[in-house]
Design a protein around this motif. Structure first.
Motif, short mmCIF file in Angstrom:
data_model
loop_
_atom_site.label_atom_id
_atom_site.label_comp_id
_atom_site.label_asym_id
_atom_site.label_seq_id
_atom_site.Cartn_x
_atom_site.Cartn_y
_atom_site.Cartn_z
N GLU A 148 0.84 -1.20 0.00
CA GLU A 148 0.00 0.00 0.00
C GLU A 148 0.88 1.26 0.00
O GLU A 148 1.83 1.36 0.78
CB GLU A 148 -0.89 0.01 1.25
CG GLU A 148 -1.75 1.26 1.40
CD GLU A 148 -2.46 1.32 2.73
OE1 GLU A 148 -3.32 2.22 2.89
OE2 GLU A 148 -2.16 0.49 3.63
N PHE A 149 0.54 2.21 -0.88
CA PHE A 149 1.24 3.50 -0.92
C PHE A 149 0.54 4.49 0.01
O PHE A 149 -0.68 4.61 0.00
CB PHE A 149 1.24 4.06 -2.34
CG PHE A 149 2.14 3.32 -3.29
CD1 PHE A 149 3.51 3.54 -3.26
CD2 PHE A 149 1.62 2.40 -4.19
CE1 PHE A 149 4.35 2.85 -4.14
CE2 PHE A 149 2.44 1.72 -5.07
CZ PHE A 149 3.81 1.94 -5.04
N ILE A 150 1.34 5.23 0.79
CA ILE A 150 0.82 6.27 1.67
C ILE A 150 1.66 7.52 1.47
O ILE A 150 2.89 7.48 1.61
CB ILE A 150 0.87 5.83 3.15
CG1 ILE A 150 0.05 4.56 3.35
CG2 ILE A 150 0.37 6.96 4.05
CD1 ILE A 150 0.20 3.96 4.74
N ASP B 3 5.73 15.12 -0.94
CA ASP B 3 6.53 14.76 -2.12
C ASP B 3 7.33 13.49 -1.86
O ASP B 3 8.39 13.27 -2.45
CB ASP B 3 7.46 15.90 -2.55
CG ASP B 3 6.70 16.98 -3.31
OD1 ASP B 3 5.75 16.63 -4.03
OD2 ASP B 3 7.05 18.16 -3.18
N MET B 4 6.82 12.71 -0.93
CA MET B 4 7.42 11.41 -0.60
C MET B 4 6.29 10.44 -0.31
O MET B 4 5.25 10.84 0.21
CB MET B 4 8.33 11.54 0.62
CG MET B 4 9.04 10.24 1.01
SD MET B 4 9.75 10.28 2.67
CE MET B 4 10.87 11.65 2.54
N MET B 5 6.49 9.21 -0.68
CA MET B 5 5.52 8.17 -0.32
C MET B 5 6.23 7.06 0.42
O MET B 5 7.40 6.80 0.18
CB MET B 5 4.85 7.62 -1.58
CG MET B 5 3.80 8.53 -2.17
SD MET B 5 2.90 7.78 -3.54
CE MET B 5 4.06 8.05 -4.87
N LEU B 6 5.49 6.43 1.33
CA LEU B 6 6.02 5.22 1.93
C LEU B 6 5.19 4.06 1.40
O LEU B 6 4.00 4.20 1.08
CB LEU B 6 6.03 5.29 3.45
CG LEU B 6 4.70 5.37 4.21
CD1 LEU B 6 4.13 3.99 4.46
CD2 LEU B 6 4.92 6.07 5.55
N PHE B 7 5.85 2.94 1.25
CA PHE B 7 5.21 1.75 0.69
C PHE B 7 5.26 0.67 1.75
O PHE B 7 6.34 0.21 2.15
CB PHE B 7 5.94 1.31 -0.58
CG PHE B 7 5.31 0.14 -1.27
CD1 PHE B 7 4.01 0.22 -1.76
CD2 PHE B 7 6.03 -1.04 -1.46
CE1 PHE B 7 3.43 -0.86 -2.42
CE2 PHE B 7 5.46 -2.12 -2.12
CZ PHE B 7 4.15 -2.03 -2.59
N LYS B 8 4.07 0.26 2.26
CA LYS B 8 3.98 -0.77 3.27
C LYS B 8 3.74 -2.11 2.59
O LYS B 8 2.88 -2.22 1.71
CB LYS B 8 2.86 -0.45 4.26
CG LYS B 8 3.19 0.75 5.14
CD LYS B 8 2.21 0.89 6.29
CE LYS B 8 2.65 1.97 7.25
NZ LYS B 8 3.93 1.64 7.93
#
Length: 397
Positions: free
Chosen positions: A26-28, A110-115
């Motif tokens: 999931e992208f957050i 301007d950054m995403m975290l990927f779980k």
């Protein structure tokens, strides 16, 4: 054993499934942090720009902090999350990955975290492959600032070994990571060595070019060198020109005609390179109309002048200027630059020492920069080889 044979043995017949990132995790998106929010002590935080400038492939410690109150409002990454800088001025750096291996850390916009439930370094390595770069290009948008959305990223496929057996999948991913990490670790060690050698070079350069009062004669640059500019513009450059064309940047261009046939020190007249010495010209070359050539007289060893200018000219320009930031140079600004004039033999002795350090720390054909470049190419080769799994249509073909 070849890379292909090793991969066949590692997989031992298990299937590799190409899955859309949207099915893998999931992208957050990050939110609400600016560089001005950094504080000396507080909650660890990462600004998206730091992924380009401060971090490599993976990290477990943040360089900066934000206040606890702000941190409560920010989205946070946890161990094994993949951090992605999703905007850049060039396509190659869009979606630059950082495998986060530390404790909870706040992230900016301007950054995403990927779980996900994969090996985070396995994903980070894959996001640098040519295969991934080709997939992402069709989703990049924007003119000056290039970016990609989480919805489009979700469509990009990644290879997941035997996804129905998570334990086996992670074992395979970990072994691939182990091999690739060996290459990146060597590059990291060489880069640290280069940093240490550059400090050592600066120490010896400053020491060798410092002379007590009365030991040597001092003159101005205008007294010991000719100073002038070229006549060309950047748009004159051609891809396969016969002669080197020095413009205002670090990278030289090419041109089919030359202006000078001499030995000279080249520095930019304006732009980001003002006061910095990037080039030492020998033979025939062309020169930009806003770049300067310094041609030493017979009383000076040209490389000695080069080292003196590389060491002191930028600081001299900044100090001599009435403004806080120098954006362009004029010929009179060169004339009074003080330069020591020891005997030619002494100049040659100093040059011999400094040239060895210069080659070790700056040369792209020898020394540590060359070694680092070779190791990076070696890493890229094995990365793409170990992560090049056949896709269903390739298997069918």
């Amino acid at each position: 054993m070849s890379g292909e044979d090793f991969l066949d043995k590692l997989l031992a017949g298990v299937a590799v499934v190409w899955m859309p990132l949207g099915q893998v995790g999931e992208f957050i998106r990050g939110n609400g942090m600016q560089k001005k929010d950094f504080v000396e002590a507080g909650f660890p935080a990462i600004h998206y720009g730091q992924i380009y400038t401060r971090y490599g492939l993976a990290a477990n410690t943040a360089f900066t902090c934000v206040e606890e109150g702000l941190a409560k409002r920010l989205r946070k990454a946890k161990n094994n999350d993949l951090l992605l800088a999703t905007t850049s001025e060039n396509d190659e750096d869009v979606v630059k990955p950082l495998a986060w291996l530390g404790n909870e850390v706040a992230i900016s916009g301007d950054m995403m975290l990927f779980k996900h439930k994969q090996n985070v370094k396995y994903l980070a390595h894959y996001l640098q492959t040519n295969e991934f770069q080709e997939q992402k290009r069709k989703y990049i948008t924007g003119a000056k600032v290039r970016r990609v959305s989480s919805g489009d990223l979700s469509k990009i496929t990644v290879p997941v070994p035997c996804p129905d057996n998570p334990k086996k999948s992670l074992e395979i991913q970990a072994e691939i990571v182990r091999i690739l990490d060996a290459f990146t670790q060597l590059t990291t060690e060489l880069t640290a060595e280069l940093t240490a050698r550059k400090k050592q070079y600066k120490h010896y350069r400053d020491q060798l070019l410092s002379f007590a009062d009365g030991v040597v004669e001092w003159k101005t640059l205008g007294e010991v060198a000719k100073i002038g500019t070229g006549s060309h513009d950047t748009q004159d450059a051609v891809d396969d020109g016969t002669y080197v064309f020095y413009a205002r940047g670090r990278e030289p261009l090419r041109l089919n005609s030359f202006d000078f046939d001499e030995t000279a020190i080249i520095t930019a007249g304006d732009g980001a390179g003002v006061g910095k010495v990037f080039h030492y010209a020998q033979g025939k070359y062309a020169l930009h109309q806003r770049a300067y050539r310094i041609v030493p007289s017979e009383v000076m060893e040209p490389r000695f002048v080069y080292h003196c200018m590389a060491s002191h000219f930028y600081a001299y320009i900044q100090k001599a200027s009435v403004s806080s930031s120098v954006t362009s140079l004029r010929r009179p600004m060169f004339l009074d630059f003080p330069i020591p004039v020891p005997p030619i033999a002494e100049q040659a002795r100093i040059v011999a020492i400094l040239d060895k350090f210069d080659a070790l720390t700056n040369s792209l054909t020898e020394g540590l920069p060359r070694e680092i470049e070779l190791r990076q190419k070696q890493y890229a080769h094995y990365r793409d080889l170990l992560l090049s799994f056949p896709k269903p249509q390739e298997v069918m073909a």
